[in-house]
Design a protein around this motif. Structure first.
Motif, PDB file in Angstrom:
ATOM      1  N   ALA A  43       0.842  -1.197   0.000  1.00 39.09           N
ATOM      2  CA  ALA A  43       0.000   0.000   0.000  1.00 39.09           C
ATOM      3  C   ALA A  43       0.877   1.247   0.000  1.00 39.09           C
ATOM      4  CB  ALA A  43      -0.917  -0.013   1.206  1.00 39.09           C
ATOM      5  N   LEU A  44       1.552   1.483  -1.125  1.00 37.28           N
ATOM      6  CA  LEU A  44       2.474   2.620  -1.208  1.00 37.28           C
ATOM      7  C   LEU A  44       1.771   3.928  -0.887  1.00 37.28           C
ATOM      8  CD1 LEU A  44       5.186   3.924  -1.827  1.00 37.28           C
ATOM      9  CD2 LEU A  44       4.594   3.839  -4.265  1.00 37.28           C
ATOM     10  N   ASN A  45       0.595   4.170  -1.459  1.00 36.47           N
ATOM     11  CA  ASN A  45      -0.092   5.434  -1.199  1.00 36.47           C
ATOM     12  C   ASN A  45      -0.470   5.598   0.260  1.00 36.47           C
ATOM     13  OD1 ASN A  45      -0.383   7.383  -3.284  1.00 36.47           O
ATOM     14  ND2 ASN A  45      -1.454   5.831  -4.475  1.00 36.47           N
ATOM     15  N   LYS A  52       3.619  11.354   5.306  1.00 36.10           N
ATOM     16  CA  LYS A  52       3.421  12.800   5.121  1.00 36.10           C
ATOM     17  C   LYS A  52       2.765  13.408   6.363  1.00 36.10           C
ATOM     18  CE  LYS A  52       1.713  16.179   1.800  1.00 36.10           C
ATOM     19  NZ  LYS A  52       1.033  16.375   0.507  1.00 36.10           N
ATOM     20  N   ARG A  53       1.764  12.716   6.927  1.00 39.41           N
ATOM     21  CA  ARG A  53       1.120  13.202   8.151  1.00 39.41           C
ATOM     22  C   ARG A  53       2.110  13.304   9.303  1.00 39.41           C
ATOM     23  NH1 ARG A  53      -3.182   9.909   6.593  1.00 39.41           N
ATOM     24  NH2 ARG A  53      -2.482   8.244   7.948  1.00 39.41           N
ATOM     25  N   THR A  58       7.431  14.687   2.035  1.00 38.89           N
ATOM     26  CA  THR A  58       6.492  15.653   1.477  1.00 38.89           C
ATOM     27  C   THR A  58       6.402  15.430  -0.024  1.00 38.89           C
ATOM     28  OG1 THR A  58       5.817  17.970   1.441  1.00 38.89           O
ATOM     29  CG2 THR A  58       8.172  17.519   1.119  1.00 38.89           C
ATOM     30  N   PHE A  59       5.270  15.807  -0.592  1.00 36.59           N
ATOM     31  CA  PHE A  59       5.036  15.764  -2.034  1.00 36.59           C
ATOM     32  C   PHE A  59       3.820  16.621  -2.331  1.00 36.59           C
ATOM     33  CE2 PHE A  59       3.153  12.036  -0.010  1.00 36.59           C
ATOM     34  CZ  PHE A  59       1.828  12.100  -0.405  1.00 36.59           C
ATOM     35  N   GLU A  60       3.687  17.050  -3.579  1.00 33.18           N
ATOM     36  CA  GLU A  60       2.543  17.869  -3.966  1.00 33.18           C
ATOM     37  C   GLU A  60       1.301  16.999  -4.063  1.00 33.18           C
ATOM     38  OE1 GLU A  60       2.966  20.436  -7.330  1.00 33.18           O
ATOM     39  OE2 GLU A  60       5.051  20.851  -6.830  1.00 33.18           O
ATOM     40  N   GLY A  61       0.194  17.501  -3.545  1.00 31.16           N
ATOM     41  CA  GLY A  61      -1.073  16.795  -3.631  1.00 31.16           C
ATOM     42  C   GLY A  61      -1.327  15.909  -2.429  1.00 31.16           C
ATOM     43  N   GLU A  62      -2.480  15.239  -2.484  1.00 33.24           N
ATOM     44  CA  GLU A  62      -2.883  14.351  -1.396  1.00 33.24           C
ATOM     45  C   GLU A  62      -2.654  12.895  -1.744  1.00 33.24           C
ATOM     46  OE1 GLU A  62      -4.172  14.759   1.801  1.00 33.24           O
ATOM     47  OE2 GLU A  62      -3.343  16.731   1.455  1.00 33.24           O
ATOM     48  N   LEU A  63      -2.934  12.532  -3.000  1.00 30.81           N
ATOM     49  CA  LEU A  63      -2.881  11.150  -3.442  1.00 30.81           C
ATOM     50  C   LEU A  63      -2.167  11.085  -4.783  1.00 30.81           C
ATOM     51  CD1 LEU A  63      -3.883   8.224  -2.953  1.00 30.81           C
ATOM     52  CD2 LEU A  63      -5.921   8.835  -4.258  1.00 30.81           C
ATOM     53  N   LEU A  64      -1.111  10.317  -4.868  1.00 29.32           N
ATOM     54  CA  LEU A  64      -0.364  10.180  -6.115  1.00 29.32           C
ATOM     55  C   LEU A  64      -0.862   8.959  -6.882  1.00 29.32           C
ATOM     56  CD1 LEU A  64       3.220  10.952  -4.782  1.00 29.32           C
ATOM     57  CD2 LEU A  64       1.609  12.513  -5.852  1.00 29.32           C
ATOM     58  N   MET A  65      -1.025   9.116  -8.182  1.00 33.05           N
ATOM     59  CA  MET A  65      -1.537   8.042  -9.029  1.00 33.05           C
ATOM     60  C   MET A  65      -0.618   7.848 -10.231  1.00 33.05           C
ATOM     61  SD  MET A  65      -4.356   7.130  -7.531  1.00 33.05           S
ATOM     62  CE  MET A  65      -5.250   6.215  -8.741  1.00 33.05           C
ATOM     63  N   MET A  66      -0.449   6.581 -10.602  1.00 30.69           N
ATOM     64  CA  MET A  66       0.307   6.249 -11.808  1.00 30.69           C
ATOM     65  C   MET A  66      -0.672   6.169 -12.965  1.00 30.69           C
ATOM     66  SD  MET A  66       3.547   5.928 -11.483  1.00 30.69           S
ATOM     67  CE  MET A  66       4.115   4.872 -12.797  1.00 30.69           C
ATOM     68  N   PRO A  67      -0.324   6.587 -14.158  1.00 28.25           N
ATOM     69  CA  PRO A  67       0.932   7.238 -14.542  1.00 28.25           C
ATOM     70  C   PRO A  67       0.889   8.753 -14.410  1.00 28.25           C
ATOM     71  CG  PRO A  67      -0.306   6.746 -16.507  1.00 28.25           C
ATOM     72  CD  PRO A  67      -1.121   6.230 -15.334  1.00 28.25           C
ATOM     73  N   ARG A  68      -0.265   9.299 -14.028  1.00 23.71           N
ATOM     74  CA  ARG A  68      -0.444  10.751 -13.977  1.00 23.71           C
ATOM     75  C   ARG A  68       0.655  11.464 -13.187  1.00 23.71           C
ATOM     76  NH1 ARG A  68      -5.254  12.526 -10.383  1.00 23.71           N
ATOM     77  NH2 ARG A  68      -3.651  12.142  -8.836  1.00 23.71           N
ATOM     78  N   LYS A  70       3.730  10.346 -12.169  1.00 25.15           N
ATOM     79  CA  LYS A  70       5.018   9.649 -12.155  1.00 25.15           C
ATOM     80  C   LYS A  70       6.221  10.580 -12.001  1.00 25.15           C
ATOM     81  CE  LYS A  70       5.499   9.327 -17.139  1.00 25.15           C
ATOM     82  NZ  LYS A  70       5.594   8.414 -18.260  1.00 25.15           N
ATOM     83  N   GLU A  71       6.083  11.856 -12.351  1.00 24.53           N
ATOM     84  CA  GLU A  71       7.201  12.802 -12.243  1.00 24.53           C
ATOM     85  C   GLU A  71       7.197  13.603 -10.943  1.00 24.53           C
ATOM     86  OE1 GLU A  71       9.723  12.710 -14.345  1.00 24.53           O
ATOM     87  OE2 GLU A  71       8.658  11.212 -15.533  1.00 24.53           O
ATOM     88  N   VAL A  72       6.147  13.474 -10.134  1.00 24.55           N
ATOM     89  CA  VAL A  72       6.058  14.214  -8.864  1.00 24.55           C
ATOM     90  C   VAL A  72       7.169  13.721  -7.941  1.00 24.55           C
ATOM     91  CG1 VAL A  72       4.659  14.620  -6.805  1.00 24.55           C
ATOM     92  CG2 VAL A  72       3.587  14.622  -9.065  1.00 24.55           C
ATOM     93  N   GLN A  73       7.888  14.677  -7.347  1.00 25.05           N
ATOM     94  CA  GLN A  73       8.988  14.340  -6.455  1.00 25.05           C
ATOM     95  C   GLN A  73       8.485  14.056  -5.033  1.00 25.05           C
ATOM     96  OE1 GLN A  73      12.478  14.064  -7.220  1.00 25.05           O
ATOM     97  NE2 GLN A  73      11.466  13.879  -9.195  1.00 25.05           N
ATOM     98  N   VAL A  74       8.938  12.944  -4.474  1.00 21.53           N
ATOM     99  CA  VAL A  74       8.685  12.597  -3.081  1.00 21.53           C
ATOM    100  C   VAL A  74       9.989  12.917  -2.343  1.00 21.53           C
ATOM    101  CG1 VAL A  74       8.123  10.768  -1.452  1.00 21.53           C
ATOM    102  CG2 VAL A  74       7.060  10.787  -3.739  1.00 21.53           C
ATOM    103  N   ILE A  75       9.906  13.799  -1.355  1.00 12.77           N
ATOM    104  CA  ILE A  75      11.109  14.318  -0.679  1.00 12.77           C
ATOM    105  C   ILE A  75      11.142  13.819   0.770  1.00 12.77           C
ATOM    106  CG2 ILE A  75      12.342  16.403   0.016  1.00 12.77           C
ATOM    107  CD1 ILE A  75      10.734  17.799  -2.318  1.00 12.77           C
TER     108      ILE A  75
END
Length: 78
Positions: A43-45, A52-53, A58-68, A70-75
């Motif tokens: 359950a990666l998400n 994040k909580r 940190t990352f932009e947005g609440e929920l990351l989805m593939m492939p939409r 895929k370039e969002v950075q997880v820091i």
């Protein structure tokens, strides 16, 4: 559910497969993280949202989805 083990797996994956950004923090594209953890994190998400909580990533947005996303950075914040 105790997610501390999953968060540790996530943090290790970011350190091992990511790179250091201009702020000196480890960073990885969500698409790369998705591929690198597909066999270790079911359950990666959920793990990302929990981390994040807890202000460990940190990352932009609440929920990351593939492939939409895929370039969002997880820091990694630690």
């Amino acid at each position: 559910m105790d997610t501390s083990h999953e968060i540790e797996v996530l943090k290790k994956a970011i350190k091992d497969h990511g790179s250091v950004n201009s702020d000196g923090k480890s960073s990885i594209a969500y698409g790369v993280l998705f591929k690198k953890t597909e066999d270790t994190l079911e359950a990666l998400n959920g793990t990302l949202r929990s981390a994040k909580r807890k202000k460990q990533v940190t990352f932009e947005g609440e929920l990351l989805m593939m492939p939409r996303d895929k370039e969002v950075q997880v820091i990694l914040l630690e």
